[in-house]
Design an enzyme around this catalytic site. Structure first.
Site, mmCIF file in Angstrom:
data_model
loop_
_atom_site.group_PDB
_atom_site.id
_atom_site.type_symbol
_atom_site.label_atom_id
_atom_site.label_comp_id
_atom_site.label_asym_id
_atom_site.label_seq_id
_atom_site.Cartn_x
_atom_site.Cartn_y
_atom_site.Cartn_z
ATOM 1 N N CYS A 1 -8.046 -3.186 -2.867
ATOM 2 C CA CYS A 1 -6.710 -2.676 -2.539
ATOM 3 C C CYS A 1 -6.443 -1.326 -3.199
ATOM 4 C CB CYS A 1 -5.645 -3.698 -2.919
ATOM 5 S SG CYS A 1 -5.788 -4.281 -4.617
ATOM 6 N N HIS B 1 1.535 -9.655 -2.150
ATOM 7 C CA HIS B 1 1.441 -8.253 -1.706
ATOM 8 C C HIS B 1 1.112 -8.252 -0.192
ATOM 9 C CE1 HIS B 1 1.095 -4.041 -1.870
ATOM 10 N NE2 HIS B 1 -0.054 -3.882 -2.488
ATOM 11 N N ARG C 1 9.352 -3.066 -4.451
ATOM 12 C CA ARG C 1 8.171 -3.355 -5.284
ATOM 13 C C ARG C 1 8.649 -3.644 -6.693
ATOM 14 N NH1 ARG C 1 2.449 -0.495 -6.475
ATOM 15 N NH2 ARG C 1 2.138 -1.464 -4.452
ATOM 16 N N GLN D 1 -0.287 -5.234 1.998
ATOM 17 C CA GLN D 1 -1.686 -4.895 1.711
ATOM 18 C C GLN D 1 -2.629 -5.707 2.606
ATOM 19 O OE1 GLN D 1 -3.092 -2.645 -0.761
ATOM 20 N NE2 GLN D 1 -4.868 -3.080 0.508
ATOM 21 N N ASP E 1 -10.225 -6.872 -6.995
ATOM 22 C CA ASP E 1 -8.997 -6.200 -7.432
ATOM 23 C C ASP E 1 -9.140 -5.987 -8.939
ATOM 24 O OD1 ASP E 1 -6.402 -5.234 -7.674
ATOM 25 O OD2 ASP E 1 -5.437 -7.201 -7.503
ATOM 26 N N ARG F 1 -2.943 1.318 5.156
ATOM 27 C CA ARG F 1 -1.646 0.909 4.603
ATOM 28 C C ARG F 1 -0.516 1.560 5.396
ATOM 29 N NH1 ARG F 1 -0.885 -0.598 -0.401
ATOM 30 N NH2 ARG F 1 0.973 -1.512 0.537
HETATM 31 N N1 NVA Z 1 -3.063 -6.929 -8.542
HETATM 32 C C1 NVA Z 1 -2.738 -5.522 -8.571
HETATM 33 C C2 NVA Z 1 -2.588 -4.994 -7.190
HETATM 34 C C3 NVA Z 1 -2.333 -3.509 -7.110
HETATM 35 C C4 NVA Z 1 -2.187 -3.015 -5.704
HETATM 36 C C5 NVA Z 1 -1.476 -5.320 -9.369
HETATM 37 O O1 NVA Z 1 -0.514 -6.072 -9.161
HETATM 38 O O2 NVA Z 1 -1.433 -4.428 -10.226
HETATM 39 N N1 CP Z 2 -2.807 -0.945 -3.083
HETATM 40 C C1 CP Z 2 -1.606 -0.545 -3.539
HETATM 41 O O1 CP Z 2 -0.595 -1.223 -3.386
HETATM 42 O O2 CP Z 2 -1.614 0.658 -4.170
HETATM 43 P P1 CP Z 2 -0.387 1.330 -4.942
HETATM 44 O O3 CP Z 2 -0.156 0.522 -6.180
HETATM 45 O O4 CP Z 2 -0.852 2.725 -5.222
HETATM 46 O O5 CP Z 2 0.803 1.280 -4.026
#
Ligand code: NVA
Ligand code: CP
Length: 327
Positions: free
Chosen positions: A272, A135, A108, A138, A231, A312
């Site tokens: 998400c 992502h 990540r 997800q 989101d 998830r």
């Molecule tokens: N668009 C958000 C998704 C979090 C799961 C981010 O990248 O922060």
């Molecule tokens: N939805 C998601 O990816 O959550 P986190 O950022 O907590 O992993």
């Protein structure tokens, strides 16, 4: 029908065919039912899994960790200050080292190219746990949740509201195109995915009978929808853009008027997570208008966000079992 996905990376859903995505969702449902029944596998026994996190995470980190342990693997969390990646060592060298030590790698972080480089040089399966651009794990959880509610994906009317060109919008568009859905991005003009990615999605949609719509109009965009999705308005790393995003995206908040505009009392709401919905977090106190979903919708019968969060874990487990497990 079992698909052989051994050794494959999951960098985006572009890496998998619709049939392979169906297989991963079916496997997720089996693993979920097994866990509910107290049945655990050992398909990942003695496997060591690296979990690299440049950005924070609640769901993705815990989902990978628990999924590993459930199937007999050892997860090793490598936070951004724990390893040399990017500071003293290149991605290519890190990939070749971790590939010698670990059997699978989750990443990540910020640049999508980092996960691409890991996937190219590690020599073991690499799974994208979120980048600035995609992502994909997800989306598997989102689609499992849709299947649990409607029994199928094809033709499902799915509206995504808000930041229409972030990692979630990009990934949902590709996933929806692959699965033949009626997918709408409802966002201000110019806040849609890159033209090249839209062209790719349109080519996929032509083969799957998916419908893709990009509109700034909320009422038209959500009409007849089965699924409403949103989101955060500013993703991780974009905190300095919050005031501007509130101004741009406030008209796209998922509230009761938006639910009513679907004309569908059975519509489900997905997010998400994490979500701004009740002003009770530090960031929400600093920016009181940051609220992509209203509290009444978040806490309504329409919301399936905690099923989605649980999914998830089951879907990530399926990805690891399918690409690395001894089944
Ligand atoms: N668009 C958000 C998704 C979090 C799961 C981010 O990248 O922060
Ligand atoms: N939805 C998601 O990816 O959550 P986190 O950022 O907590 O992993």
């Amino acid at each position: 029908m079992a698909e052989n996905l051994k050794g494959r990376n999951l960098l985006t859903l572009l890496d998998f065919t619709p049939k392979e995505i169906h297989y991963l969702l079916d496997l997720s449902a089996i693993l979920k039912a097994n866990k509910r029944a107290g049945i655990y596998g050992d398909t990942l026994k003695r496997k060591n899994i690296a979990l690299i996190f440049e950005k924070p995470s609640t769901r993705t980190r815990t989902a990978f960790t628990v999924a590993c342990v459930d199937e007999g693997a050892h997860p090793e969390y490598l936070g951004k200050n724990d390893i040399q990646l990017g500071k003293k060592e290149t991605v290519k060298d890190t990939a070749r080292v971790l590939g010698r030590v670990f059997d699978g790698i989750e990443f990540r972080g910020f640049k999508h190219d980092t996960v691409v480089q890991l996937g190219k040089y590690a020599g073991v399966p690499v799974w994208n746990g979120l980048t600035d651009t995609f992502h994909p794990t997800q989306i598997l959880a989102d689609f499992l949740t849709v299947k649990e509610n409607f029994g199928h994906l094809k033709g499902i009317r799915f509206a995504y509201l808000g930041d229409g060109r972030n990692n979630m919008a990009n990934s949902l568009m590709i996933g929806a195109a692959k699965m033949g859905m009626d997918f709408r991005i409802v966002a201000p003009d110019g806040m849609y995915p890159d033209t090249a990615l839209i062209d790719t999605a349109k080519k996929i949609a032509a083969e799957t009978d998916a419908k893709l719509t990009f509109t700034a109009g909320v009422a038209d965009g959500v009409k007849d929808c089965d699924v409403l999705y949103t989101d955060v308005w500013a993703s991780m790393g974009e905190e300095d853009k919050i005031p501007e995003r509130i101004r741009l995206l406030k008209p796209y908040q998922v509230n009761i008027n938006v639910v009513n505009a679907t004309g569908n009392d059975e519509v489900i709401f997905l997010h998400c997570l994490p979500a701004f919905h009740n002003g009770e977090t530090d960031m929400a106190r600093k920016f009181p208008d940051i609220k992509e979903v209203s509290e009444d919708v978040f806490e309504s019968k329409h919301a399936k966000v905690f099923d989605q969060a649980e999914n998830r874990m089951h879907t990530i487990k399926a990805v690891m079992v399918a690409t690395l497990g001894n089944q």
